[in-house]
Design a protein around this motif. Sequence first.
Motif, PDB file in Angstrom:
ATOM      1  N   PHE A   1      -3.436  -8.203   4.992  1.00 38.04           N
ATOM      2  CA  PHE A   1      -4.687  -6.733   4.073  1.00 38.04           C
ATOM      3  C   PHE A   1      -5.015  -5.370   4.808  1.00 38.04           C
ATOM      4  CE2 PHE A   1      -7.711  -8.636   5.920  1.00 38.04           C
ATOM      5  CZ  PHE A   1      -9.122  -7.628   5.921  1.00 38.04           C
ATOM      6  N   ALA A   2      -5.287  -5.000   4.073  1.00 44.87           N
ATOM      7  CA  ALA A   2      -6.138  -3.129   4.576  1.00 44.87           C
ATOM      8  C   ALA A   2      -7.493  -3.297   3.660  1.00 44.87           C
ATOM      9  CB  ALA A   2      -5.320  -1.876   4.292  1.00 44.87           C
TER      10      ALA A   2
ATOM     11  N   VAL B   1       1.694   2.602   6.127  1.00 42.39           N
ATOM     12  CA  VAL B   1       3.638   2.338   5.959  1.00 42.39           C
ATOM     13  C   VAL B   1       3.446   1.425   6.659  1.00 42.39           C
ATOM     14  CG1 VAL B   1       5.675   3.578   6.073  1.00 42.39           C
ATOM     15  CG2 VAL B   1       3.121   4.474   4.785  1.00 42.39           C
ATOM     16  N   GLU B   2       3.586   2.005   8.534  1.00 47.54           N
ATOM     17  CA  GLU B   2       3.758   1.545   9.538  1.00 47.54           C
ATOM     18  C   GLU B   2       3.657  -0.411   9.626  1.00 47.54           C
ATOM     19  OE1 GLU B   2       2.605   1.838  14.564  1.00 47.54           O
ATOM     20  OE2 GLU B   2       2.965   3.395  13.436  1.00 47.54           O
TER      21      GLU B   2
ATOM     22  N   TRP C   1       3.114   6.790   0.054  1.00 45.88           N
ATOM     23  CA  TRP C   1       2.814   5.714  -1.045  1.00 45.88           C
ATOM     24  C   TRP C   1       3.049   5.095  -1.421  1.00 45.88           C
ATOM     25  CZ3 TRP C   1      -2.361   3.689  -0.415  1.00 45.88           C
ATOM     26  CH2 TRP C   1      -3.061   3.122  -1.422  1.00 45.88           C
ATOM     27  N   LYS C   2       3.710   5.109  -2.275  1.00 49.14           N
ATOM     28  CA  LYS C   2       5.158   4.578  -2.976  1.00 49.14           C
ATOM     29  C   LYS C   2       6.015   3.384  -1.979  1.00 49.14           C
ATOM     30  CE  LYS C   2       5.245   6.582  -6.947  1.00 49.14           C
ATOM     31  NZ  LYS C   2       6.318   8.032  -7.879  1.00 49.14           N
ATOM     32  N   THR C   3       5.883   3.887  -1.112  1.00 49.66           N
ATOM     33  CA  THR C   3       7.298   3.055   0.493  1.00 49.66           C
ATOM     34  C   THR C   3       6.426   1.615   0.432  1.00 49.66           C
ATOM     35  OG1 THR C   3       6.370   4.151   2.280  1.00 49.66           O
ATOM     36  CG2 THR C   3       8.063   4.435   1.147  1.00 49.66           C
ATOM     37  N   LEU C   4       5.074   1.055   0.309  1.00 49.99           N
ATOM     38  CA  LEU C   4       4.045   0.186   0.342  1.00 49.99           C
ATOM     39  C   LEU C   4       4.494  -0.755  -0.333  1.00 49.99           C
ATOM     40  CD1 LEU C   4       0.808   1.807   0.928  1.00 49.99           C
ATOM     41  CD2 LEU C   4       1.454   1.068   3.349  1.00 49.99           C
ATOM     42  N   ARG C   5       4.825  -1.747   0.616  1.00 52.50           N
ATOM     43  CA  ARG C   5       4.772  -3.693   0.114  1.00 52.50           C
ATOM     44  C   ARG C   5       3.994  -3.800  -1.321  1.00 52.50           C
ATOM     45  NH1 ARG C   5       6.805  -8.276   2.842  1.00 52.50           N
ATOM     46  NH2 ARG C   5       6.247  -6.872   5.006  1.00 52.50           N
ATOM     47  N   ALA C   6       2.543  -3.099  -0.242  1.00 52.20           N
ATOM     48  CA  ALA C   6       0.943  -3.849  -1.831  1.00 52.20           C
ATOM     49  C   ALA C   6       1.568  -2.588  -3.300  1.00 52.20           C
ATOM     50  CB  ALA C   6      -0.278  -4.008  -0.941  1.00 52.20           C
TER      51      ALA C   6
ATOM     52  N   GLU D   1       4.339  -4.198  -4.891  1.00 44.47           N
ATOM     53  CA  GLU D   1       4.476  -5.884  -5.446  1.00 44.47           C
ATOM     54  C   GLU D   1       3.382  -5.522  -6.202  1.00 44.47           C
ATOM     55  OE1 GLU D   1       4.523  -8.630  -1.938  1.00 44.47           O
ATOM     56  OE2 GLU D   1       6.553  -7.880  -1.832  1.00 44.47           O
ATOM     57  N   ASN D   2       2.255  -4.401  -6.123  1.00 47.40           N
ATOM     58  CA  ASN D   2       0.854  -4.224  -7.710  1.00 47.40           C
ATOM     59  C   ASN D   2       0.379  -5.265  -7.264  1.00 47.40           C
ATOM     60  OD1 ASN D   2       0.457  -2.843  -9.560  1.00 47.40           O
ATOM     61  ND2 ASN D   2       0.327  -4.787 -10.488  1.00 47.40           N
ATOM     62  N   ASN D   3      -0.170  -5.218  -5.096  1.00 45.75           N
ATOM     63  CA  ASN D   3      -1.234  -5.791  -5.049  1.00 45.75           C
ATOM     64  C   ASN D   3      -2.042  -4.900  -4.628  1.00 45.75           C
ATOM     65  OD1 ASN D   3      -0.328  -8.367  -5.433  1.00 45.75           O
ATOM     66  ND2 ASN D   3       0.612  -8.538  -3.961  1.00 45.75           N
ATOM     67  N   ILE D   4      -2.706  -4.189  -5.392  1.00 47.75           N
ATOM     68  CA  ILE D   4      -3.856  -3.469  -5.239  1.00 47.75           C
ATOM     69  C   ILE D   4      -5.170  -3.635  -5.797  1.00 47.75           C
ATOM     70  CG2 ILE D   4      -4.773  -1.048  -4.874  1.00 47.75           C
ATOM     71  CD1 ILE D   4      -1.480  -0.508  -5.103  1.00 47.75           C
ATOM     72  N   TYR D   5      -6.140  -3.411  -5.498  1.00 50.58           N
ATOM     73  CA  TYR D   5      -7.351  -4.313  -5.668  1.00 50.58           C
ATOM     74  C   TYR D   5      -8.321  -3.478  -5.643  1.00 50.58           C
ATOM     75  CZ  TYR D   5      -4.138  -8.128  -6.931  1.00 50.58           C
ATOM     76  OH  TYR D   5      -3.026  -8.679  -6.896  1.00 50.58           O
TER      77      TYR D   5
END
Length: 282
Positions: free
Chosen positions: A152-153, A204-205, A236-241, A244-248
């Motif tokens: 996570f970040a 992204v890295e 931004w759209k290339t991030l896994r989170a 997978e819509n895991n942004i909170y």
Amino acid sequence: MTFKDSTKQELTLKDKPQRVILLNTEIQELFYQVGGKAVGLATAPGILVPETAKDTAQVGEINHISLEKVMSLKPDLVIGQSMFHASLKDSLAASRVPLALFDIKSYEDIKAAAELFGKIAGKEDETKAALDQTEKKMQTVISKLPQQSPKFAMITIMPMGISVQKNSTLSLDVANRLKLKNVAESLPAGKMPSSAPYSLEKLVELDPDFLFFSVHGTEDNGKEKLKSDLESNPAWKTLRAVKENNIYFLPSSLFVTNPGLNFDQSLSYLAKLVYPDIFGEK
């Protein structure tokens, strides 16, 4: 009563304090939770004064304290925060007013502060019982955790900019107890040793499974900043989170300000987001 504050300074109080001023907004809720009562409080944008302290005198914002207002309340103990209030030490010492500095970066800090505040309030037994209850609830959550450690970040949005939490924050302590892996741990620190400058390229890295946002101010402002400063970049759209819509966005009362004896609620809240199959729906 003799105790050490967060700066390892030892303070001795000859009498039980009767007129306490709380300059550190992080500890106000906890102070009242254990039965304390202050004669003066500092304020901070986006941080609510405890309900039972609505009529208490205010002495300025956390970073702009009026020493004149502080002294007019005739305090016998002032409790501040090391970053904002260490400079007041000499002025208060000249008037023989002790200044204790407390920084809340973990549950252990909450526990130490609660025990001291319980003594000041004359509620030691009640405080111990409340802490035992909190720890019992925390253990219930921790006992159900699976073996995996998602990445996570934790991104902080403030009026002056965006940063990524690196170490020594309350919200990271919650995540650590849930066995989550902070991708920002290895990043070089910025102006504050506990955080790193925000970099989408680095994010992204590192590609975390989850992105958590804590906002200093209103959540609406945080979401506007997310849209204008982060989502506008195609990477931004290339991030896994993101995919997978895991942004909170995390509630300020549990992750920005100190939840005090409700720390188990911070733990439960994050556990539900990361492990919905075990702890309930997202």
